[in-house]
Design a protein around this motif. Structure first.
Motif, PDB file in Angstrom:
ATOM      1  N   LEU A  27       0.833  -1.199   0.000  1.00 41.70           N
ATOM      2  CA  LEU A  27       0.000   0.000   0.000  1.00 41.70           C
ATOM      3  C   LEU A  27       0.871   1.253   0.000  1.00 41.70           C
ATOM      4  CD1 LEU A  27      -2.797   1.258   0.026  1.00 41.70           C
ATOM      5  CD2 LEU A  27      -2.752   1.104   2.538  1.00 41.70           C
ATOM      6  N   LYS A  28       1.915   1.270   0.812  1.00 43.84           N
ATOM      7  CA  LYS A  28       2.833   2.426   0.829  1.00 43.84           C
ATOM      8  C   LYS A  28       3.451   2.637  -0.554  1.00 43.84           C
ATOM      9  CE  LYS A  28       4.007   2.018   5.701  1.00 43.84           C
ATOM     10  NZ  LYS A  28       5.041   1.647   6.675  1.00 43.84           N
ATOM     11  N   PHE A  29       3.822   1.554  -1.202  1.00 49.83           N
ATOM     12  CA  PHE A  29       4.393   1.600  -2.545  1.00 49.83           C
ATOM     13  C   PHE A  29       3.436   2.311  -3.500  1.00 49.83           C
ATOM     14  CE2 PHE A  29       4.632  -1.316  -6.465  1.00 49.83           C
ATOM     15  CZ  PHE A  29       5.589  -0.548  -7.122  1.00 49.83           C
ATOM     16  N   PHE A  30       2.169   1.907  -3.512  1.00 51.64           N
ATOM     17  CA  PHE A  30       1.214   2.531  -4.420  1.00 51.64           C
ATOM     18  C   PHE A  30       0.891   3.966  -4.029  1.00 51.64           C
ATOM     19  CE2 PHE A  30       0.832  -1.399  -6.551  1.00 51.64           C
ATOM     20  CZ  PHE A  30       0.284  -1.104  -7.786  1.00 51.64           C
ATOM     21  N   LEU A  31       0.831   4.251  -2.744  1.00 55.83           N
ATOM     22  CA  LEU A  31       0.579   5.629  -2.323  1.00 55.83           C
ATOM     23  C   LEU A  31       1.720   6.542  -2.765  1.00 55.83           C
ATOM     24  CD1 LEU A  31      -0.958   5.049   1.226  1.00 55.83           C
ATOM     25  CD2 LEU A  31      -2.158   5.662  -0.893  1.00 55.83           C
ATOM     26  N   LYS A  32       2.937   6.021  -2.760  1.00 55.74           N
ATOM     27  CA  LYS A  32       4.088   6.797  -3.249  1.00 55.74           C
ATOM     28  C   LYS A  32       3.965   7.037  -4.762  1.00 55.74           C
ATOM     29  CE  LYS A  32       7.316   5.240   0.295  1.00 55.74           C
ATOM     30  NZ  LYS A  32       7.327   6.503   1.002  1.00 55.74           N
ATOM     31  N   ILE A  33       3.508   6.039  -5.487  1.00 56.93           N
ATOM     32  CA  ILE A  33       3.289   6.211  -6.928  1.00 56.93           C
ATOM     33  C   ILE A  33       2.266   7.317  -7.166  1.00 56.93           C
ATOM     34  CG2 ILE A  33       2.310   5.152  -9.007  1.00 56.93           C
ATOM     35  CD1 ILE A  33       3.509   2.468  -8.017  1.00 56.93           C
ATOM     36  N   PHE A  34       1.139   7.245  -6.473  1.00 59.39           N
ATOM     37  CA  PHE A  34       0.071   8.222  -6.678  1.00 59.39           C
ATOM     38  C   PHE A  34       0.473   9.616  -6.203  1.00 59.39           C
ATOM     39  CE2 PHE A  34      -2.908   4.383  -6.224  1.00 59.39           C
ATOM     40  CZ  PHE A  34      -2.801   4.089  -7.563  1.00 59.39           C
ATOM     41  N   SER A  35       1.331   9.686  -5.214  1.00 62.89           N
ATOM     42  CA  SER A  35       1.823  10.987  -4.748  1.00 62.89           C
ATOM     43  C   SER A  35       2.730  11.621  -5.801  1.00 62.89           C
ATOM     44  CB  SER A  35       2.574  10.812  -3.432  1.00 62.89           C
ATOM     45  OG  SER A  35       3.130  12.026  -3.006  1.00 62.89           O
ATOM     46  N   LEU A  47     -10.629   2.967  -8.625  1.00 62.65           N
ATOM     47  CA  LEU A  47     -10.314   4.210  -7.906  1.00 62.65           C
ATOM     48  C   LEU A  47     -11.064   5.404  -8.483  1.00 62.65           C
ATOM     49  CD1 LEU A  47      -6.474   3.793  -7.354  1.00 62.65           C
ATOM     50  CD2 LEU A  47      -8.347   3.272  -5.776  1.00 62.65           C
ATOM     51  N   ARG A  48     -11.731   5.188  -9.601  1.00 64.37           N
ATOM     52  CA  ARG A  48     -12.518   6.261 -10.204  1.00 64.37           C
ATOM     53  C   ARG A  48     -13.861   6.366  -9.493  1.00 64.37           C
ATOM     54  NH1 ARG A  48     -12.111   3.528 -15.736  1.00 64.37           N
ATOM     55  NH2 ARG A  48      -9.879   3.412 -15.947  1.00 64.37           N
ATOM     56  N   ASP A  49     -14.364   7.552  -9.391  1.00 65.27           N
ATOM     57  CA  ASP A  49     -15.701   7.792  -8.845  1.00 65.27           C
ATOM     58  C   ASP A  49     -15.941   7.125  -7.490  1.00 65.27           C
ATOM     59  OD1 ASP A  49     -16.332   9.239 -11.193  1.00 65.27           O
ATOM     60  OD2 ASP A  49     -16.831   7.365 -12.216  1.00 65.27           O
ATOM     61  N   THR A  50     -14.986   7.245  -6.615  1.00 62.75           N
ATOM     62  CA  THR A  50     -15.148   6.721  -5.264  1.00 62.75           C
ATOM     63  C   THR A  50     -14.723   7.788  -4.263  1.00 62.75           C
ATOM     64  OG1 THR A  50     -14.574   4.966  -3.708  1.00 62.75           O
ATOM     65  CG2 THR A  50     -12.855   5.623  -5.254  1.00 62.75           C
ATOM     66  N   SER A  51     -15.396   7.804  -3.145  1.00 64.40           N
ATOM     67  CA  SER A  51     -15.039   8.762  -2.099  1.00 64.40           C
ATOM     68  C   SER A  51     -14.175   8.106  -1.024  1.00 64.40           C
ATOM     69  CB  SER A  51     -16.307   9.344  -1.464  1.00 64.40           C
ATOM     70  OG  SER A  51     -17.076   8.289  -0.898  1.00 64.40           O
ATOM     71  N   GLU A  55      -5.869   5.154   0.979  1.00 67.14           N
ATOM     72  CA  GLU A  55      -5.274   4.272   1.987  1.00 67.14           C
ATOM     73  C   GLU A  55      -6.290   3.341   2.644  1.00 67.14           C
ATOM     74  OE1 GLU A  55      -6.235   8.241   3.602  1.00 67.14           O
ATOM     75  OE2 GLU A  55      -4.855   7.630   2.046  1.00 67.14           O
ATOM     76  N   GLN A  56      -7.584   3.573   2.391  1.00 65.11           N
ATOM     77  CA  GLN A  56      -8.625   2.713   2.961  1.00 65.11           C
ATOM     78  C   GLN A  56      -9.339   1.873   1.899  1.00 65.11           C
ATOM     79  OE1 GLN A  56     -11.238   5.283   5.182  1.00 65.11           O
ATOM     80  NE2 GLN A  56      -9.599   5.998   6.501  1.00 65.11           N
ATOM     81  N   ASN A  57      -8.979   2.037   0.653  1.00 66.32           N
ATOM     82  CA  ASN A  57      -9.665   1.338  -0.420  1.00 66.32           C
ATOM     83  C   ASN A  57      -9.277  -0.146  -0.409  1.00 66.32           C
ATOM     84  OD1 ASN A  57     -10.043   0.216  -3.186  1.00 66.32           O
ATOM     85  ND2 ASN A  57     -10.908   2.244  -3.551  1.00 66.32           N
ATOM     86  N   PRO A  58     -10.231  -1.042  -0.144  1.00 64.53           N
ATOM     87  CA  PRO A  58      -9.882  -2.467  -0.038  1.00 64.53           C
ATOM     88  C   PRO A  58      -9.368  -3.061  -1.346  1.00 64.53           C
ATOM     89  CG  PRO A  58     -12.271  -2.157   0.069  1.00 64.53           C
ATOM     90  CD  PRO A  58     -11.650  -0.786   0.084  1.00 64.53           C
ATOM     91  N   HIS A  63      -4.773  -5.185  -4.468  1.00 68.29           N
ATOM     92  CA  HIS A  63      -3.945  -5.077  -5.676  1.00 68.29           C
ATOM     93  C   HIS A  63      -2.505  -4.717  -5.313  1.00 68.29           C
ATOM     94  CE1 HIS A  63      -2.996  -4.332  -9.883  1.00 68.29           C
ATOM     95  NE2 HIS A  63      -2.397  -3.227  -9.491  1.00 68.29           N
ATOM     96  N   ALA A  64      -2.346  -3.767  -4.410  1.00 69.64           N
ATOM     97  CA  ALA A  64      -1.004  -3.314  -4.020  1.00 69.64           C
ATOM     98  C   ALA A  64      -0.200  -4.450  -3.403  1.00 69.64           C
ATOM     99  CB  ALA A  64      -1.120  -2.144  -3.041  1.00 69.64           C
ATOM    100  N   ASN A  65      -0.829  -5.236  -2.551  1.00 67.94           N
ATOM    101  CA  ASN A  65      -0.134  -6.361  -1.948  1.00 67.94           C
ATOM    102  C   ASN A  65       0.257  -7.382  -3.012  1.00 67.94           C
ATOM    103  OD1 ASN A  65       0.838  -7.953   0.325  1.00 67.94           O
ATOM    104  ND2 ASN A  65      -0.894  -9.276  -0.076  1.00 67.94           N
ATOM    105  N   LEU A  66      -0.660  -7.683  -3.909  1.00 74.21           N
ATOM    106  CA  LEU A  66      -0.386  -8.638  -4.983  1.00 74.21           C
ATOM    107  C   LEU A  66       0.813  -8.200  -5.823  1.00 74.21           C
ATOM    108  CD1 LEU A  66      -1.604 -11.178  -6.569  1.00 74.21           C
ATOM    109  CD2 LEU A  66      -2.563  -9.447  -8.071  1.00 74.21           C
TER     110      LEU A  66
END
Length: 151
Positions: A27-35, A47-51, A55-58, A63-66
């Motif tokens: 998850l940290k890896f993907f959050l760094k990508i998105f940052s 991740l589209r059209d979601t509130s 960091e809480q998106n299951p 996916h990030a763990n995989l």
């Protein structure tokens, strides 16, 4: 570039530190990508059209763990197998998906930087230039295999 016994040892030892918290590291890896590249977020349909915060998106967590585990396990097996060990059908799928999304070299570079930063944070004092190089070589070989399937 060949993957040496020393690089293999560095990757295996660091993966042994990381694997128990692979979901958090992924998850940290993907959050760094998105940052670093916020424009990458909409490439993921869930991740589209979601509130739901990233960091809480299951679905992102799964996916990030995989992806994180796939990169690490591929790197850990690289020298033994002499090639990236992602299954051939999975590799073809990765190539198709990355091609369809229009992933370019710059995207892979952002992901590599995010991966190395995540590993650096995860292994703490074990981090070194040699460890960075080892993971970098392993990542580059995985990317080369994906790119070969993007044709």
């Amino acid at each position: 570039m060949a993957f040496t016994a020393e690089q293999e040892s560095l990757v295996v030892n660091s993966w042994n530190v990381l694997k128990n918290n692979s979901a958090d590291h992924g998850l940290k890896f993907f959050l760094k990508i998105f940052s670093a590249a916020p424009e990458a977020t909409p490439l993921f349909s869930y991740l589209r059209d979601t509130s739901v915060p990233l960091e809480q998106n299951p679905k992102l967590k799964t996916h990030a763990n995989l992806v994180f585990v796939m990169i690490a396990e591929s790197a850990v097996q690289l020298r033994k197998a002499g090639k990236v060990t992602v299954g051939e059908s999975n590799l073809k799928h990765l190539g198709v998906v990355h091609l369809k999304l229009g992933i370019q070299d710059a995207h892979f570079a952002v992901a590599k930087s995010a991966l190395l930063e995540t590993i650096k944070e995860g292994v703490g004092e074990q981090w070194s230039a040699a460890l960075s190089d080892a993971w970098g070589v392993a990542y580059d070989q995985l990317v080369a295999a994906i790119k070969a399937e993007m044709k």
